[in-house]
Design a protein around this motif. Structure first.
Motif, short mmCIF file in Angstrom:
data_model
loop_
_atom_site.label_atom_id
_atom_site.label_comp_id
_atom_site.label_asym_id
_atom_site.label_seq_id
_atom_site.Cartn_x
_atom_site.Cartn_y
_atom_site.Cartn_z
N MET A 21 20.50 5.05 -17.91
CA MET A 21 19.40 5.20 -18.83
C MET A 21 19.76 6.19 -19.92
O MET A 21 20.76 6.90 -19.83
N TYR A 22 18.94 6.24 -20.96
CA TYR A 22 19.23 7.08 -22.12
C TYR A 22 19.21 8.56 -21.73
O TYR A 22 18.31 9.02 -21.02
N VAL A 23 20.20 9.30 -22.20
CA VAL A 23 20.30 10.73 -21.97
C VAL A 23 20.26 11.43 -23.32
O VAL A 23 20.92 11.02 -24.28
N TYR A 24 19.49 12.52 -23.40
CA TYR A 24 19.34 13.24 -24.67
C TYR A 24 20.68 13.73 -25.19
O TYR A 24 21.54 14.19 -24.42
N ASP A 25 20.85 13.68 -26.51
CA ASP A 25 21.98 14.35 -27.14
C ASP A 25 21.48 15.67 -27.75
O ASP A 25 20.33 16.05 -27.57
N GLU A 26 22.35 16.36 -28.48
CA GLU A 26 21.96 17.67 -29.01
C GLU A 26 20.81 17.57 -30.01
O GLU A 26 19.98 18.49 -30.12
N HIS A 27 20.73 16.44 -30.72
CA HIS A 27 19.64 16.27 -31.69
C HIS A 27 18.31 16.10 -30.96
O HIS A 27 17.29 16.69 -31.36
N ASP A 28 18.29 15.31 -29.91
CA ASP A 28 17.07 15.13 -29.12
C ASP A 28 16.60 16.47 -28.56
O ASP A 28 15.41 16.80 -28.61
N ARG A 29 17.54 17.22 -28.01
CA ARG A 29 17.16 18.51 -27.40
C ARG A 29 16.60 19.47 -28.44
O ARG A 29 15.63 20.18 -28.18
N GLN A 30 17.20 19.48 -29.61
CA GLN A 30 16.70 20.36 -30.66
C GLN A 30 15.31 19.94 -31.12
O GLN A 30 14.42 20.78 -31.28
N ILE A 31 15.13 18.64 -31.32
CA ILE A 31 13.81 18.15 -31.76
C ILE A 31 12.75 18.47 -30.72
O ILE A 31 11.64 18.92 -31.06
N ALA A 32 13.06 18.24 -29.44
CA ALA A 32 12.09 18.51 -28.38
C ALA A 32 11.73 19.98 -28.33
O ALA A 32 10.55 20.35 -28.19
N ALA A 33 12.72 20.85 -28.43
CA ALA A 33 12.46 22.30 -28.38
C ALA A 33 11.62 22.74 -29.57
O ALA A 33 10.68 23.55 -29.42
N GLU A 34 11.92 22.21 -30.74
CA GLU A 34 11.15 22.58 -31.93
C GLU A 34 9.72 22.08 -31.83
O GLU A 34 8.78 22.77 -32.26
N ARG A 35 9.55 20.91 -31.25
CA ARG A 35 8.20 20.35 -31.10
C ARG A 35 7.37 21.21 -30.16
O ARG A 35 6.19 21.49 -30.42
N VAL A 36 7.97 21.65 -29.06
CA VAL A 36 7.26 22.51 -28.11
C VAL A 36 6.85 23.81 -28.78
O VAL A 36 5.70 24.28 -28.65
N ALA A 37 7.77 24.44 -29.52
CA ALA A 37 7.47 25.70 -30.20
C ALA A 37 6.36 25.50 -31.24
O ALA A 37 5.46 26.35 -31.38
#
Length: 550
Positions: free
Chosen positions: A1-17
């Motif tokens: 299944m799809y695994v996050y790359d560095e862009h996904d992780r950055q977007i998710a962290a920024e969205r949470v903040a």
């Protein structure tokens, strides 16, 4: 299944903040409820009857065991120890505290999960068949295309505030449709043309709610690489011409009906002509890259365990029932697709406890390469189980409450949370589902009846998809009292149809008797090979209506 790359992780962290800041300002009174509303909705947060509700996204239903364990801990630490799988394969928490939601989103981001766009007037979670990638008759694995659509639609600035919510589903089997694509705003059916080229048949304008419709085909064949530009053309036309003056007439289905499918398709084709060769057009390299995210697990070379299963079935009738109803054929010899039922009588359909989520994670690790899948029917699939371990798995499922062999029977009820939780509901859904399940608690009788889709919604928003149940139940309010309207003849499959209303509604305590009368009419009129839906389509509404209102 799809695994996050560095862009996904950055977007998710920024969205949470970002949402943490928005929540803190809302709690401090610096944002009005009107200002906070669209912000919280696009982060999956509703205000329900008794508490906030957080809807967690499960893209195309796929879950890793570590994600299941994190969901279990979140359910235990931030809620009341149980959660609810929805018909969009998402998971809902019904009791989180508003101030805790940013922390929950932070915990989700750590295991590559989120709640982005699970509500609001945007493109929501794209769904597909829970058997994707393993079913025998699949044209191609639809999950790479679902992930392409997810990445394209998430935070798309042009489509962040559509006239109304927007849902897309993809199906890959020509024989079955477990994704209900014809009752989506856009439904995509993978297909091949006469030259063997892969593409999509495109349905637009399906949907339920106050004005249920089956989506017509606006394009018989869309080449694979044109997927995103054509979707963009569809949503642009909707964004431009969709009504914003009346939310009850704002869905794309109303626009398609007003323009006619042909008129709508013409506008889409005209728009597409301007963007067909834009940078959004897919390339084969891009498709290949997304397909690489969904590689097969390390299957062993096995032969079908035909003799072993025959012996085990002969020795144990209950195992035989489960194998017949809860196990499906797998594309790889020696493997099987297993569905864990979340419909044990006495349990609200789709509900799971924190402990059960952990148990599913353990089962996924032990029997299915660490993956599980949520289904449109509110159950869970282990997609890669060895046939020679099916009996062992079944024995483990029994004490966990996942082995009820009622799939596709009257008791495999699709049901929204209803008035027990939802602020929009006119009536409770869960008690009605349980009362019907208790009335029809004889599995042998259910098997004799054959497949029957029973869907229950607590209001016209139709989260339980009652319009497309063979038997649909809708909660209505009559002068402050809860009543239930019946519809018959619906289907969400390739033969999708909207059910017809039987007549005046019934009190809650009448519902088991009403369903019994409907079933009796079916039994008395059916031929040997007919299902409930077959019989209804042959004899019509009148015999059922006469019996119920006699």
């Amino acid at each position: 299944m799809y695994v996050y790359d560095e862009h996904d992780r950055q977007i998710a962290a920024e969205r949470v903040a970002q949402f943490r800041d928005q929540t803190e300002r809302a709690l401090a009174g610096e944002l009005s409820e009107e200002e906070f509303l669209p912000l919280r909705l696009q982060n999956g947060l509703y205000v329900q009857r008794l508490a906030p509700m957080l809807r967690i996204c499960i893209p195309y239903g796929m879950l890793r065991s570590e994600q299941l364990r994190r969901l279990a801990r979140i359910t235990r630490d931030y809620d009341k120890g149980y959660a609810h799988f929805t018909t969009r394969t998402n998971l809902q928490l019904n009791w989180p505290n508003l101030e805790d939601v940013p922390d929950i989103l932070g915990e989700l981001a750590e295991v590559e999960m989120h709640a982005n766009q699970t509500s609001g007037n945007c493109i929501r979670n794209t769904t597909t068949d829970p058997f994707s990638g393993v079913q025998v008759d699949e044209i191609a694995d639809p999950r790479p295309y679902c992930e392409i659509i997810r990445q394209w639609s998430t935070f798309h600035p042009e489509f962040a505030f559509l006239p109304r919510k927007f849902k897309i589903a993809v199906n890959a089997s020509e024989k079955t449709d477990r994704a209900a694509i014809r009752v989506h705003d856009i439904g995509l059916q993978l297909t091949r043309n006469d030259q063997g080229e892969l593409g999509f048949k495109v349905h637009v304008g399906g949907g339920l709610g106050r004005t249920p419709m089956v989506g017509p085909v606006i394009r018989e064949f869309l080449p694979e690489l044109d997927l995103l530009t054509y979707l963009e053309a569809i949503v642009r036309v909707y964004n431009r011409y969709g009504r914003r003056d009346n939310k009850f007439k704002a869905r794309i289905k109303i626009l398609v009906k007003a323009l006619s499918p042909e008129g709508f398709a013409e506008k889409v084709e005209n728009e597409w002509a301007h963007i067909k060769n834009s940078p959004s057009r897919l390339t084969q390299d891009v498709v290949t890259r997304f397909q690489s995210y969904f590689t097969e697990p390390a299957y062993e070379t096995l032969t079908n365990a035909t003799d072993l299963l025959a012996s085990q079935r002969f020795e144990n009738r209950e195992f035989d029932k489960w194998l017949t109803h809860n196990v499906n054929e797998h594309k790889k010899p020696g493997y099987a697709i297993v569905t864990l039922t979340l419909k044990k009588t006495g349990t609200p359909p789709g509900d799971v406890t924190d402990v059960q989520l952990e148990q599913i994670a353990e089962l996924a690790d032990e029997y299915s390469y660490g993956e599980a899948r949520a289904t449109h029917e509110q159950n869970i699939v282990l997609a890669d189980v060895r046939q020679d371990r099916l009996h062992e798995l079944w024995q483990k499922l029994i004490p966990l409450g996942f082995a009820t062999a009622n799939l596709n029977t009257l008791n495999d009820v699709i049901c929204c949370p209803g008035g027990d939780f939802c602020a929009l509901a006119n009536a409770k859904s869960i008690p009605v589902a349980e009362a019907i399940q208790r009335r029809f608690d004889n599995l042998d009788y259910l098997y004799d009846l054959g497949p029957i889709d029973l869907n229950i919604s607590g209001c016209m928003n139709a989260c339980g998809h009652h319009h497309v149940g063979n038997i649909g139940v809708l909660g209505v309010d009559k002068k402050g009292e809860e009543f239930y309207q019946i519809s018959l003849g619906g289907s969400s499959h390739h033969d999708a149809t909207i059910g017809k209303i039987l007549g005046p509604s019934f009190a809650r305590n009448e519902m088991p008797d009403v369903i019994s009368k409907l079933i009796n009419v079916y039994v008395e009129n059916r031929t040997e090979e007919e299902t409930f839906l077959d019989t209804y389509r042959r004899v019509g509404l009148d015999p059922f209506k006469e019996r119920v209102y006699a």
